[in-house]
Design a protein around this motif. Structure first.
Motif, PDB file in Angstrom:
ATOM      1  N   TYR A  18      94.522 -46.871 -15.496  1.00 58.53           N
ATOM      2  CA  TYR A  18      95.563 -46.003 -16.044  1.00 58.53           C
ATOM      3  C   TYR A  18      94.966 -44.847 -16.844  1.00 58.53           C
ATOM      4  N   PHE A  19      93.661 -44.739 -16.864  1.00 60.98           N
ATOM      5  CA  PHE A  19      92.967 -43.646 -17.549  1.00 60.98           C
ATOM      6  C   PHE A  19      93.362 -43.547 -19.024  1.00 60.98           C
ATOM      7  N   GLY A  20      93.723 -44.660 -19.616  1.00 63.96           N
ATOM      8  CA  GLY A  20      94.074 -44.667 -21.024  1.00 63.96           C
ATOM      9  C   GLY A  20      95.410 -44.022 -21.346  1.00 63.96           C
ATOM     10  N   THR A  21      96.259 -43.821 -20.349  1.00 64.78           N
ATOM     11  CA  THR A  21      97.556 -43.176 -20.572  1.00 64.78           C
ATOM     12  C   THR A  21      98.491 -44.100 -21.351  1.00 64.78           C
ATOM     13  N   PRO A  22      98.962 -43.680 -22.526  1.00 65.79           N
ATOM     14  CA  PRO A  22      99.857 -44.527 -23.327  1.00 65.79           C
ATOM     15  C   PRO A  22     101.121 -44.916 -22.553  1.00 65.79           C
ATOM     16  N   GLY A  23     101.466 -46.195 -22.610  1.00 57.04           N
ATOM     17  CA  GLY A  23     102.684 -46.691 -21.974  1.00 57.04           C
ATOM     18  C   GLY A  23     102.565 -46.963 -20.497  1.00 57.04           C
ATOM     19  N   ARG A  44     100.418 -30.983 -12.589  1.00 60.28           N
ATOM     20  CA  ARG A  44     101.088 -31.582 -13.737  1.00 60.28           C
ATOM     21  C   ARG A  44     100.526 -32.988 -13.969  1.00 60.28           C
ATOM     22  N   GLY A  45      99.814 -33.158 -15.050  1.00 60.46           N
ATOM     23  CA  GLY A  45      99.289 -34.470 -15.399  1.00 60.46           C
ATOM     24  C   GLY A  45     100.284 -35.241 -16.255  1.00 60.46           C
ATOM     25  N   VAL A  46     100.143 -36.551 -16.274  1.00 63.55           N
ATOM     26  CA  VAL A  46     101.025 -37.414 -17.064  1.00 63.55           C
ATOM     27  C   VAL A  46     100.334 -37.774 -18.371  1.00 63.55           C
ATOM     28  N   ALA A  54      97.569 -43.341  -8.985  1.00 65.30           N
ATOM     29  CA  ALA A  54      96.669 -42.287  -9.445  1.00 65.30           C
ATOM     30  C   ALA A  54      95.191 -42.623  -9.336  1.00 65.30           C
ATOM     31  N   GLY A  55      94.851 -43.837  -8.974  1.00 67.66           N
ATOM     32  CA  GLY A  55      93.422 -44.120  -8.826  1.00 67.66           C
ATOM     33  C   GLY A  55      93.056 -45.545  -9.174  1.00 67.66           C
ATOM     34  N   VAL A  56      91.812 -45.898  -8.855  1.00 65.84           N
ATOM     35  CA  VAL A  56      91.306 -47.241  -9.114  1.00 65.84           C
ATOM     36  C   VAL A  56      89.943 -47.148  -9.788  1.00 65.84           C
TER      37      VAL A  56
END
Length: 483
Positions: A132-137, A254-256, A281-283
């Motif tokens: 999750y690339f450190g994305t909050p939530g 647009r990034g999240v 979005a990736g692994v």
């Protein structure tokens, strides 16, 4: 006289098999399963270790997530490999660690204490996992689609929310749209977006006549400026145009920044409604691999030489997503298949006292489907294909690459049935499971204080109501809905 084509191979190793070198393969995905097949004639004992008893054909998981295929259509029982590889044994367990000095693999098999398996040769092919690339939530609210269980969770969530939304329309509460945001514009994101768009166009108004077809809104969020960066500019544009023609909204560049229960926050702080956020979005390589003592590259993959042997560790090979060569291969099925086979052949050559061959990747092309009779394929020598011809090529390649004749027949029949005919002749029949819209409605209300959209957004609930909802939830747990 025994006719070879009428007789089966023996289902047990030769009598002296107990003394053969032991090859342990971690992971039953594309790399691991094809490594098993490549060892069928080697004088080795093979133990395949995986937490699941089945191999998943991941390129078609999006069809499971969108109710186009049964989950059994895209999975094969790993023990079935022993028909052609009699020297293979399967063992279910969670890999807890690898000790290369003692040459053992530590497993959690459910009982007390760790179990150990000794090996002479090891193939690490346990793949990658969602990041999750450190994305909050994101870990809490987004839904990944990397395993069969995750695909089923998405499918059941979609139909549960559709049922809930259909009641909202009838009650006139205003929350009459179901927003699905897909994070990631690679093949997985594009394919699931196209499948959902086709469902909306072909089936939604028939299955849910009380709802407007515009109820289902599909948006693809891509940090880059184009979708499907693996393809040439021509086919990237073709894919984008096809998605837009199907009503998919493309938010490119647009990034999240954050994911909530019913929304996503973009990198410019704008907020989009997202009742269901699908993470494509990736692994990344599992963190536990760093504890095994093997060298890793900057992406976390195991450093391997030209023979796919982990550098500095004779007898240990890596294949699939976890193998990191000097020129990294894409994390797709074909590289995994070829590296799995090559690692196994290198071991077979060592055992037979023959020289190993350096691994050389053969690019067989890249494919992606956008939707009904729309796909793209870039194949070396043959060139590119798109439209119905590309879709036919995509279907043929995916069916032939599946392991197991039953799976091939089932997928061919179901996909042809799903995509043939017209709106006038095609009868919608989604492959559904546990559609629990009652639970979805309770969660919708429980999340009122955290929601930004829909009826009652931002509202608080009384303690008595919370207790009553919890009591209802406990009753549902006693008598779950059955398929």
């Amino acid at each position: 006289m025994v006719m070879p084509f009428l007789s089966r191979r023996p289902t047990v190793p030769a009598k002296d098999g107990a003394s053969w070198p032991h090859v342990v393969i971690l992971g039953g995905g594309f790399a691991g399963a094809h490594a098993v097949g490549a060892l069928r004639d080697a004088r080795v004992r093979v133990t395949l270790v995986d937490r699941n008893v089945y191999k998943t054909f991941q390129p078609l998981l999006y069809q499971v997530a969108t109710a186009g295929l049964n989950p059994g259509d895209v999975t094969m029982f790993l023990r079935g490999l022993s028909l052609k590889v009699p020297n293979m044994r399967y063992r279910q367990g969670e890999v807890e660690g690898v000790d290369p000095e003692r040459k053992i693999v530590r497993l959690d098999e459910g009982q007390s204490g760790q179990q150990e398996i000794a090996y002479d040769y090891l193939i690490v092919a346990n793949g990658a996992t969602t990041t999750y690339f450190g994305t909050p939530g994101a870990e809490e609210h987004a839904m990944p689609m990397y395993t069969r269980a995750q695909a089923l969770a998405i499918r059941d969530r979609i139909f549960s929310e559709l049922e809930r939304s259909s009641r909202e329309v009838g009650l006139g509460r205003g929350h009459d749209k179901l927003h699905v945001c897909i994070v990631g514009g690679g093949p997985t994101g594009v394919e699931i977006a196209g499948a959902l768009a086709d469902f909306r166009t072909q089936e939604l108004d028939i299955l849910y006549p009380e709802m407007d077809p515009g109820t289902l809104q599909v948006t693809v969020l891509q940090r880059g400026d184009e979708v499907l960066k693996e393809f040439s500019t021509k086919y990237r544009q073709y894919a984008a145009d096809e998605l837009r023609d199907r009503g998919v909204v493309l938010q490119l560049g647009r990034g999240v920044k954050e994911v909530g229960y019913d929304h996503v926050v973009l990198d410019d702080d704008s907020i989009l409604e997202s009742d269901i956020t699908i993470w494509a979005a990736g692994v990344a390589i599992p963190k536990m691999v760093s504890e095994w003592g093997f060298p890793q590259d900057k992406r976390g993959r195991l450093d391997v030489d030209d023979y796919l042997q982990v550098k500095g560790f004779p007898g240990v090979y890596a294949a699939g997503d976890i193998a990191g060569q000097d020129e990294p291969l894409p994390q797709l099925a074909q590289p995994a298949i070829q590296t799995g086979q090559a690692a196994a052949r290198a071991i077979a050559a060592e055992v037979a006292g023959k020289p190993r061959k350096k691994f050389k990747y053969t690019d067989l092309g890249t494919m992606a489907t956008i939707g009904r009779h729309a796909a793209i394929a870039e194949i070396p020598v043959l060139g590119g294909l798109s439209g119905s011809l590309g879709w036919a090529a995509w279907l043929g390649v995916h069916i032939t690459k599946m392991i197991g004749h039953r799976n091939q027949r089932a997928v061919a029949m179901n996909l042809v049935s799903l995509y043939s005919g017209s709106r006038a002749t095609h009868q919608p029949n989604p492959v559904v499971g546990e559609v629990n819209s009652l639970r979805a409605a309770r969660i919708f209300e429980e999340q009122a204080a955290h929601r930004l959209f829909g009826a009652g957004a931002g509202a608080t609930r009384t303690a008595d109501k919370v207790a009553a909802e919890n009591a209802e939830g406990a009753a549902d747990a006693v008598e779950p809905t059955k398929d």
